[in-house]
Design a protein around this motif. Structure first.
Motif, PDB file in Angstrom:
ATOM      1  N   ARG B  62      32.058 -11.468  21.215  1.00 28.04           N
ATOM      2  CA  ARG B  62      31.442 -10.887  22.453  1.00 28.04           C
ATOM      3  C   ARG B  62      31.215  -9.667  22.984  1.00 28.04           C
ATOM      4  O   ARG B  62      29.992  -8.731  23.524  1.00 28.04           O
ATOM      5  CB  ARG B  62      32.388 -11.316  23.441  1.00 28.04           C
ATOM      6  N   TYR B  65      28.105  -8.219  20.111  1.00 37.46           N
ATOM      7  CA  TYR B  65      26.968  -8.828  21.075  1.00 37.46           C
ATOM      8  C   TYR B  65      26.587  -8.189  21.928  1.00 37.46           C
ATOM      9  O   TYR B  65      25.638  -7.554  22.336  1.00 37.46           O
ATOM     10  CB  TYR B  65      26.707 -10.251  21.535  1.00 37.46           C
ATOM     11  N   ARG B  66      27.318  -7.585  22.573  1.00 34.44           N
ATOM     12  CA  ARG B  66      26.405  -6.178  24.181  1.00 34.44           C
ATOM     13  C   ARG B  66      26.279  -5.345  23.447  1.00 34.44           C
ATOM     14  O   ARG B  66      25.580  -5.145  23.919  1.00 34.44           O
ATOM     15  CB  ARG B  66      28.091  -6.038  25.385  1.00 34.44           C
ATOM     16  N   ARG B  67      27.384  -4.171  22.241  1.00 40.02           N
ATOM     17  CA  ARG B  67      27.170  -3.493  21.587  1.00 40.02           C
ATOM     18  C   ARG B  67      25.352  -3.381  21.379  1.00 40.02           C
ATOM     19  O   ARG B  67      25.064  -2.700  21.141  1.00 40.02           O
ATOM     20  CB  ARG B  67      27.777  -2.849  20.869  1.00 40.02           C
ATOM     21  N   GLN B  68      25.259  -4.769  20.439  1.00 45.46           N
ATOM     22  CA  GLN B  68      24.082  -4.801  20.179  1.00 45.46           C
ATOM     23  C   GLN B  68      22.996  -5.196  20.822  1.00 45.46           C
ATOM     24  O   GLN B  68      21.302  -4.617  20.756  1.00 45.46           O
ATOM     25  CB  GLN B  68      24.467  -6.174  18.779  1.00 45.46           C
ATOM     26  N   ALA B  69      23.038  -5.421  22.252  1.00 43.83           N
ATOM     27  CA  ALA B  69      21.911  -5.588  22.945  1.00 43.83           C
ATOM     28  C   ALA B  69      21.333  -4.148  23.554  1.00 43.83           C
ATOM     29  O   ALA B  69      20.698  -3.826  23.731  1.00 43.83           O
ATOM     30  CB  ALA B  69      22.730  -6.571  24.269  1.00 43.83           C
ATOM     31  N   VAL B  70      22.417  -3.719  23.884  1.00 43.34           N
ATOM     32  CA  VAL B  70      22.433  -2.301  24.411  1.00 43.34           C
ATOM     33  C   VAL B  70      21.501  -1.649  22.993  1.00 43.34           C
ATOM     34  O   VAL B  70      20.864  -1.002  23.707  1.00 43.34           O
ATOM     35  CB  VAL B  70      23.497  -1.207  24.769  1.00 43.34           C
ATOM     36  N   ASN B  72      19.602  -2.348  20.912  1.00 47.45           N
ATOM     37  CA  ASN B  72      18.044  -3.179  21.023  1.00 47.45           C
ATOM     38  C   ASN B  72      17.334  -2.891  21.499  1.00 47.45           C
ATOM     39  O   ASN B  72      16.359  -1.911  21.084  1.00 47.45           O
ATOM     40  CB  ASN B  72      18.480  -4.397  20.422  1.00 47.45           C
ATOM     41  N   ARG B  73      18.521  -2.475  23.415  1.00 48.96           N
ATOM     42  CA  ARG B  73      17.346  -2.208  23.887  1.00 48.96           C
ATOM     43  C   ARG B  73      16.253  -0.623  24.125  1.00 48.96           C
ATOM     44  O   ARG B  73      15.559  -0.054  24.362  1.00 48.96           O
ATOM     45  CB  ARG B  73      18.226  -1.514  25.450  1.00 48.96           C
TER      46      ARG B  73
END
Lengths: 121, 176
Positions: B62, B65-70, B72-73
């Motif tokens: 998880r 995933y959070r790091r990836q989302a940041v 990507n943003r």
């Protein structure tokens, strides 16, 4: 919601997942072994006091609690245990009532002394 | 502990690989989870290691995933989103599907099914993916799965139901 455990489709997906695990390449397996050894070695390198920090912290917390309770009981203004000066009063054979009426006894003593002085003269 | 991890590491890697689609990231995640288990819980009874390891592993996934989302943003904000789209075709799970299309041979068909399942799971939202893998593959109970995912038992059932529905549709071609 239903969770159909014995569904044929689900059994098949489990078999595919198992097959994928079995097909893992030797390089990845070797790297997983290395990762495991590294994790275990890092734990062995950790100083003993850090491995036992939960026990140390619990011991410290207990010591602090005992100290706080001790100070609280020692300094509490007559809740459960009386302060030291009260202990002296309670242990006096004259009893606590004597000290409560101390002003009266002092006045009585002075009054008696003043009535006796003219007869002496 | 060594024996326990030896028995759990390949499955843990498969879970991380399906979640990330990247071998290096999956290996890092598994190593991180192993280290956290060994450092934090080696003194616990061996019977507790399984659920604890699963909880740690899912937590590390998880976090990834959070790091990836940041990340990507930020990439999109910096105008590098096009590069991501250009490299989208390099997804290893998609490449595996392309390499193993169903053929006449039984073994080939099985390999294609495994690759298709991996890709279909990878495409699911993380919560659905976790619910499906923990319940259906790891064999955890609803309560254990909820603990590992850090959500309610009701959420586990909802995510699992949606995951099964999506997988059935995507894997229609691989029915015998």
């Amino acid at each position: 919601m239903n969770e159909p455990q014995d569904d044929t489709f689900l059994r098949r997906t489990r078999a595919w997942l198992d097959a994928g695990e079995g097909d893992l390449d030797p390089t990845t397996r070797a790297r997983l072994r290395a990762a495991r050894r590294e994790a275990l070695a890092a734990h062995r390198r950790t100083p003993a006091w850090r491995q036992a920090w939960p026990v140390t912290a619990a011991g410290l917390a207990a010591a602090v609690l005992v100290a706080v309770l001790g100070v609280r009981l020692w300094t509490s203004p007559g809740d459960d245990l009386p302060p030291l000066e009260d202990m002296a009063l309670l242990s006096d054979p004259a009893g606590p009532e004597f000290y409560q009426d101390l002003d009266f006894y002092l006045w009585l003593d002075e009054a008696e002394a003043s009535t006796q002085e003219p007869t002496r003269g | 502990m060594d024996h326990f991890l030896a028995g759990a590491e390949t499955r843990a890697y498969r879970l991380a690989w399906i979640a990330t689609g990247d071998r290096e990231e999956a290996l890092d995640i598994v190593q991180d989870a192993m280290l956290r288990l060994v450092k934090g819980y080696a003194a616990r009874p061996a019977g507790e290691w399984g659920p604890l390891f699963q909880r740690i592993l899912q937590s590390v996934i998880r976090d990834w995933y959070r790091r990836q989302a940041v990340r990507n943003r930020w990439r999109r904000w910096l105008g590098r989103g096009d590069e991501d789209e250009d490299t989208a075709g390099d997804d290893p799970l998609q490449t595996r599907i392309a390499d193993s299309r169903p053929g006449p041979d039984g073994e080939q068909r099985a390999q294609a099914a495994v690759a298709a399942l991996d890709a279909a799971l990878h495409a699911l939202p993380l919560r659905q993916q976790q619910a499906f893998l923990l319940r259906q593959w790891e064999g955890l109970g609803v309560a254990e799965t909820a603990a590992a995912m850090g959500c309610s038992e009701g959420s586990v059932k909802t995510h699992l139901s949606r995951a099964i529905h999506a997988l059935r549709e995507k894997l229609e071609d691989h029915r015998p």
